[in-house]
Design a protein around this motif. Structure first.
Motif, PDB file in Angstrom:
ATOM      1  N   GLY A 149       0.801  -1.212   0.000  1.00 38.25           N
ATOM      2  CA  GLY A 149       0.000   0.000   0.000  1.00 38.25           C
ATOM      3  C   GLY A 149       0.839   1.269   0.000  1.00 38.25           C
ATOM      4  N   LEU A 150       2.111   1.141   0.360  1.00 34.20           N
ATOM      5  CA  LEU A 150       3.001   2.303   0.376  1.00 34.20           C
ATOM      6  C   LEU A 150       3.581   2.621  -0.993  1.00 34.20           C
ATOM      7  N   GLU A 151       3.473   1.689  -1.939  1.00 38.64           N
ATOM      8  CA  GLU A 151       4.018   1.976  -3.255  1.00 38.64           C
ATOM      9  C   GLU A 151       2.901   2.434  -4.184  1.00 38.64           C
ATOM     10  N   PRO A 152       3.161   3.354  -5.101  1.00 34.25           N
ATOM     11  CA  PRO A 152       4.477   3.860  -5.499  1.00 34.25           C
ATOM     12  C   PRO A 152       4.943   5.105  -4.733  1.00 34.25           C
ATOM     13  N   GLU A 153       4.105   5.638  -3.845  1.00 32.17           N
ATOM     14  CA  GLU A 153       4.424   6.931  -3.217  1.00 32.17           C
ATOM     15  C   GLU A 153       5.737   6.911  -2.445  1.00 32.17           C
ATOM     16  N   PHE A 154       6.093   5.764  -1.841  1.00 36.20           N
ATOM     17  CA  PHE A 154       7.299   5.692  -1.010  1.00 36.20           C
ATOM     18  C   PHE A 154       8.392   4.830  -1.635  1.00 36.20           C
ATOM     19  N   ASN A 155       8.308   4.587  -2.935  1.00 40.71           N
ATOM     20  CA  ASN A 155       9.315   3.740  -3.582  1.00 40.71           C
ATOM     21  C   ASN A 155      10.735   4.259  -3.401  1.00 40.71           C
ATOM     22  N   LYS A 156      10.914   5.571  -3.501  1.00 39.82           N
ATOM     23  CA  LYS A 156      12.257   6.145  -3.348  1.00 39.82           C
ATOM     24  C   LYS A 156      12.831   5.881  -1.967  1.00 39.82           C
ATOM     25  N   ASP A 157      11.956   5.839  -0.966  1.00 41.30           N
ATOM     26  CA  ASP A 157      12.421   5.556   0.400  1.00 41.30           C
ATOM     27  C   ASP A 157      12.778   4.081   0.564  1.00 41.30           C
ATOM     28  N   PHE A 158      12.125   3.214  -0.190  1.00 46.18           N
ATOM     29  CA  PHE A 158      12.474   1.798  -0.165  1.00 46.18           C
ATOM     30  C   PHE A 158      13.861   1.566  -0.766  1.00 46.18           C
ATOM     31  N   GLU A 159      14.209   2.351  -1.772  1.00 44.19           N
ATOM     32  CA  GLU A 159      15.420   2.106  -2.551  1.00 44.19           C
ATOM     33  C   GLU A 159      16.689   2.519  -1.810  1.00 44.19           C
ATOM     34  N   ALA A 160      17.808   1.946  -2.218  1.00 45.70           N
ATOM     35  CA  ALA A 160      19.104   2.271  -1.623  1.00 45.70           C
ATOM     36  C   ALA A 160      19.484   3.712  -1.945  1.00 45.70           C
ATOM     37  N   THR A 161      20.166   4.359  -1.008  1.00 45.32           N
ATOM     38  CA  THR A 161      20.670   5.702  -1.255  1.00 45.32           C
ATOM     39  C   THR A 161      21.946   5.616  -2.087  1.00 45.32           C
ATOM     40  N   GLU A 162      22.350   6.751  -2.630  1.00 41.94           N
ATOM     41  CA  GLU A 162      23.596   6.786  -3.398  1.00 41.94           C
ATOM     42  C   GLU A 162      24.778   6.379  -2.515  1.00 41.94           C
ATOM     43  N   GLU A 163      24.767   6.799  -1.275  1.00 44.32           N
ATOM     44  CA  GLU A 163      25.857   6.436  -0.355  1.00 44.32           C
ATOM     45  C   GLU A 163      25.893   4.924  -0.133  1.00 44.32           C
ATOM     46  N   GLU A 164      24.724   4.313   0.037  1.00 46.40           N
ATOM     47  CA  GLU A 164      24.672   2.868   0.253  1.00 46.40           C
ATOM     48  C   GLU A 164      25.157   2.110  -0.981  1.00 46.40           C
ATOM     49  N   ILE A 165      24.835   2.646  -2.160  1.00 46.21           N
ATOM     50  CA  ILE A 165      25.316   2.029  -3.391  1.00 46.21           C
ATOM     51  C   ILE A 165      26.832   2.163  -3.508  1.00 46.21           C
ATOM     52  N   ARG A 166      27.336   3.371  -3.281  1.00 48.60           N
ATOM     53  CA  ARG A 166      28.766   3.627  -3.478  1.00 48.60           C
ATOM     54  C   ARG A 166      29.633   3.005  -2.394  1.00 48.60           C
ATOM     55  N   ASP A 167      29.027   2.572  -1.299  1.00 46.95           N
ATOM     56  CA  ASP A 167      29.768   1.783  -0.314  1.00 46.95           C
ATOM     57  C   ASP A 167      30.125   0.410  -0.875  1.00 46.95           C
ATOM     58  N   ARG A 168      29.438   0.033  -1.962  1.00 43.20           N
ATOM     59  CA  ARG A 168      29.569  -1.327  -2.468  1.00 43.20           C
ATOM     60  C   ARG A 168      30.167  -1.415  -3.862  1.00 43.20           C
ATOM     61  N   ILE A 169      30.228  -0.305  -4.582  1.00 39.30           N
ATOM     62  CA  ILE A 169      30.880  -0.278  -5.889  1.00 39.30           C
ATOM     63  C   ILE A 169      31.749   0.979  -5.954  1.00 39.30           C
ATOM     64  N   PRO A 170      32.705   1.043  -6.887  1.00 41.93           N
ATOM     65  CA  PRO A 170      33.574   2.226  -6.963  1.00 41.93           C
ATOM     66  C   PRO A 170      32.788   3.522  -7.144  1.00 41.93           C
ATOM     67  N   THR A 171      33.272   4.560  -6.509  1.00 41.34           N
ATOM     68  CA  THR A 171      32.563   5.850  -6.554  1.00 41.34           C
ATOM     69  C   THR A 171      32.678   6.541  -7.898  1.00 41.34           C
ATOM     70  N   ASP A 172      33.668   6.150  -8.718  1.00 42.60           N
ATOM     71  CA  ASP A 172      33.909   6.876  -9.964  1.00 42.60           C
ATOM     72  C   ASP A 172      33.389   6.167 -11.211  1.00 42.60           C
ATOM     73  N   ILE A 173      32.645   5.077 -11.031  1.00 41.87           N
ATOM     74  CA  ILE A 173      32.119   4.378 -12.198  1.00 41.87           C
ATOM     75  C   ILE A 173      30.731   4.928 -12.526  1.00 41.87           C
ATOM     76  N   PRO A 174      30.501   5.425 -13.739  1.00 47.53           N
ATOM     77  CA  PRO A 174      29.247   6.102 -14.072  1.00 47.53           C
ATOM     78  C   PRO A 174      28.070   5.126 -14.215  1.00 47.53           C
ATOM     79  N   LYS A 175      26.897   5.607 -13.868  1.00 48.63           N
ATOM     80  CA  LYS A 175      25.673   4.846 -14.106  1.00 48.63           C
ATOM     81  C   LYS A 175      25.259   5.040 -15.558  1.00 48.63           C
TER      82      LYS A 175
END
Length: 242
Positions: free
Chosen positions: A158-184
């Motif tokens: 019931g929270l989606e799609p309004e809160f989908n962005k909050d469900f998703e990983a933040t940029e910091e959480e992503i970059r903790d796991r892959i190199p910071t300089d590799i482009p999306k």
């Protein structure tokens, strides 16, 4: 020299082989995992000439965890520049909800349904309102299994799609796991996913064949899907059904 092509540091075939190996080891996303009710998903692809990474986020409710312990975003991480084994591990589970007051969000006994007295819940550190209206969920196409309660996965859907962005990983959480300089290069919240429970491999799936080609070449135009997206939770009724 004419006629010579620059040798790439990786190929679409190598990418698909890694994804297939993970699927065979059950570390590639299975959207109808019998223990997990799917809620939302996202795919992000990163590349440069020497490195590639692919992250598939699966937000769901694992009823064996119960309550907030069962709500998580599981990051499935693949690539040739990651610091873990391809697939997923315990460090790649993000827990994003909690109680927001002295009143627990879910029932005390099994933590599988909303506490009828709970008014708010914490999502990503901010309080959000809890809706108990059955009509609200029915209007979103969510069939309620019980006549006198709202189950955790029904509430989350019931929270989606309004809160989908909050469900998703933040940029910091992503970059903790892959190199910071590799482009999306590619980001999707809708795609045609393989039926891994039926032994379909990523290499036989249009989506991942095309994504592997995008990663290999750096050309987004190779992603031209003909199949309609199927990663929405409604398409995987066996998820959480065990």
């Amino acid at each position: 020299m004419f006629g010579l092509k620059k040798k790439r540091d990786y190929s679409a075939k190598e990418i698909l082989t890694q994804l297939d190996n993970c699927a065979e080891e059950f570390t590639f996303p299975m959207l109808d995992n019998g223990y997990i009710y799917p809620i939302h998903s996202k795919l992000s692809a990163y590349r440069n000439e020497k490195r590639w990474a692919l992250i598939i986020e699966i937000i769901g409710f694992n009823y064996r965890g119960g309550g907030h312990n069962g709500i998580n975003n599981c990051l499935h991480i693949f690539g040739n520049c990651i610091n873990t084994n391809p697939g997923t591990d315990n460090a790649n589970f993000l827990f994003i909800t909690d109680n927001s007051s002295d009143i627990p969000t879910f029932d005390d006994e099994y933590e599988e349904s909303l506490n009828p007295n709970a008014k708010t819940m914490t999502l990503r550190g901010k309080e959000i309102l809890i809706t108990h209206s059955r009509e609200f969920y029915l209007n979103k196409g969510i069939e309620l299994e019980e006549s006198d309660k709202i189950l955790v996965w029904e509430f989350l859907r019931g929270l989606e799609p309004e809160f989908n962005k909050d469900f998703e990983a933040t940029e910091e959480e992503i970059r903790d796991r892959i190199p910071t300089d590799i482009p999306k290069i590619l980001e999707l919240t809708e795609w045609f996913h393989p039926d891994c429970a039926d032994s379909e491999l990523p290499s036989n799936n249009e989506t991942f064949q095309q994504i592997a080609k995008v990663l290999e070449t750096g050309r987004k135009e190779f992603y031209k899907p003909k199949n309609s997206p199927n990663n929405h939770w409604k398409n995987w009724p066996d998820g959480g059904a065990l």
